[in-house]
Design a protein around this motif. Sequence first.
Motif, PDB file in Angstrom:
ATOM      1  N   TYR A  27     -51.859 -76.005   7.028  1.00 25.42           N
ATOM      2  CA  TYR A  27     -50.805 -76.547   7.892  1.00 25.42           C
ATOM      3  C   TYR A  27     -50.270 -77.873   7.338  1.00 25.42           C
ATOM      4  CZ  TYR A  27     -48.383 -78.557  11.845  1.00 25.42           C
ATOM      5  OH  TYR A  27     -47.428 -79.138  12.633  1.00 25.42           O
ATOM      6  N   LEU A  28     -51.162 -78.800   7.021  1.00 24.59           N
ATOM      7  CA  LEU A  28     -50.722 -80.110   6.524  1.00 24.59           C
ATOM      8  C   LEU A  28     -50.007 -79.988   5.181  1.00 24.59           C
ATOM      9  CD1 LEU A  28     -53.733 -82.403   7.480  1.00 24.59           C
ATOM     10  CD2 LEU A  28     -51.477 -82.317   8.553  1.00 24.59           C
ATOM     11  N   CYS A  29     -50.540 -79.159   4.292  1.00 27.63           N
ATOM     12  CA  CYS A  29     -49.938 -79.017   2.963  1.00 27.63           C
ATOM     13  C   CYS A  29     -48.584 -78.318   3.015  1.00 27.63           C
ATOM     14  CB  CYS A  29     -50.878 -78.260   2.029  1.00 27.63           C
ATOM     15  SG  CYS A  29     -52.351 -79.198   1.562  1.00 27.63           S
ATOM     16  N   THR A  54     -46.455 -78.075   5.790  1.00 25.52           N
ATOM     17  CA  THR A  54     -45.436 -78.723   6.644  1.00 25.52           C
ATOM     18  C   THR A  54     -45.089 -80.126   6.189  1.00 25.52           C
ATOM     19  OG1 THR A  54     -47.063 -79.670   8.180  1.00 25.52           O
ATOM     20  CG2 THR A  54     -46.218 -77.438   8.679  1.00 25.52           C
ATOM     21  N   GLY A  55     -46.023 -80.791   5.509  1.00 29.37           N
ATOM     22  CA  GLY A  55     -45.811 -82.187   5.158  1.00 29.37           C
ATOM     23  C   GLY A  55     -45.995 -83.116   6.348  1.00 29.37           C
ATOM     24  N   ASP A  56     -46.442 -82.561   7.492  1.00 26.24           N
ATOM     25  CA  ASP A  56     -46.670 -83.384   8.685  1.00 26.24           C
ATOM     26  C   ASP A  56     -47.796 -84.375   8.455  1.00 26.24           C
ATOM     27  OD1 ASP A  56     -44.715 -81.951   9.965  1.00 26.24           O
ATOM     28  OD2 ASP A  56     -46.067 -80.927  11.363  1.00 26.24           O
ATOM     29  N   MET A  57     -47.730 -85.463   9.182  1.00 26.25           N
ATOM     30  CA  MET A  57     -48.777 -86.475   9.149  1.00 26.25           C
ATOM     31  C   MET A  57     -49.609 -86.341  10.423  1.00 26.25           C
ATOM     32  SD  MET A  57     -48.046 -87.938   6.305  1.00 26.25           S
ATOM     33  CE  MET A  57     -48.708 -89.574   6.153  1.00 26.25           C
ATOM     34  N   ILE A  58     -50.878 -86.737  10.341  1.00 29.38           N
ATOM     35  CA  ILE A  58     -51.723 -86.771  11.528  1.00 29.38           C
ATOM     36  C   ILE A  58     -52.176 -88.197  11.778  1.00 29.38           C
ATOM     37  CG2 ILE A  58     -52.492 -84.372  11.363  1.00 29.38           C
ATOM     38  CD1 ILE A  58     -55.145 -85.414  10.158  1.00 29.38           C
ATOM     39  N   SER A  59     -52.494 -88.494  13.026  1.00 32.48           N
ATOM     40  CA  SER A  59     -52.946 -89.830  13.409  1.00 32.48           C
ATOM     41  C   SER A  59     -54.385 -90.049  12.960  1.00 32.48           C
ATOM     42  CB  SER A  59     -52.872 -89.981  14.925  1.00 32.48           C
ATOM     43  OG  SER A  59     -53.847 -89.144  15.548  1.00 32.48           O
ATOM     44  N   ALA A  60     -54.801 -91.299  12.990  1.00 34.36           N
ATOM     45  CA  ALA A  60     -56.185 -91.629  12.674  1.00 34.36           C
ATOM     46  C   ALA A  60     -57.128 -90.948  13.662  1.00 34.36           C
ATOM     47  CB  ALA A  60     -56.380 -93.139  12.701  1.00 34.36           C
TER      48      ALA A  60
END
Length: 139
Positions: free
Chosen positions: A39-41, A43-49
């Motif tokens: 998913y992260l790779c 979409t390029g979305d960022m996630i919070s700490a």
Amino acid sequence: ILAGDQAKFGQPEINLGVIPGAGGTQRLTRAIGKSKAMYLCLTGDMISAQQAERDGLVAKVFPADDLVEEAIQIGDKIASKGRMAVLMTKEAVNASQELPLSEGLRLERRLFHSLFATHDQKEGMAAFLEKREPNFQNK
């Protein structure tokens, strides 16, 4: 790995028309699992700490203003342990990402047994039985 509460994590390379390099696809998958890494790779979305902590990507999240002080306290706590045990623990945990389970268990067993030849192991066990803090001498 520690993070400030405002930190963001992600693999934004897809937004540039490339894939995460330097082992990003491989290490992230091992850290958080295939589905979340995919998913992260993709979409390029960022996630919070906070999400990174829930996913196991970071160990602890602290308010950004307290991060350095907290990191120093954790470093001091680790430094109070027997140096050989700390080094061997790091070696075993780091190797777990590279070795098959059977080889990792063999390495862990070898490191564990080798620590019984140290003064610090004897001091640590004695301190436990005597219900006192150990006085490690890194021997």
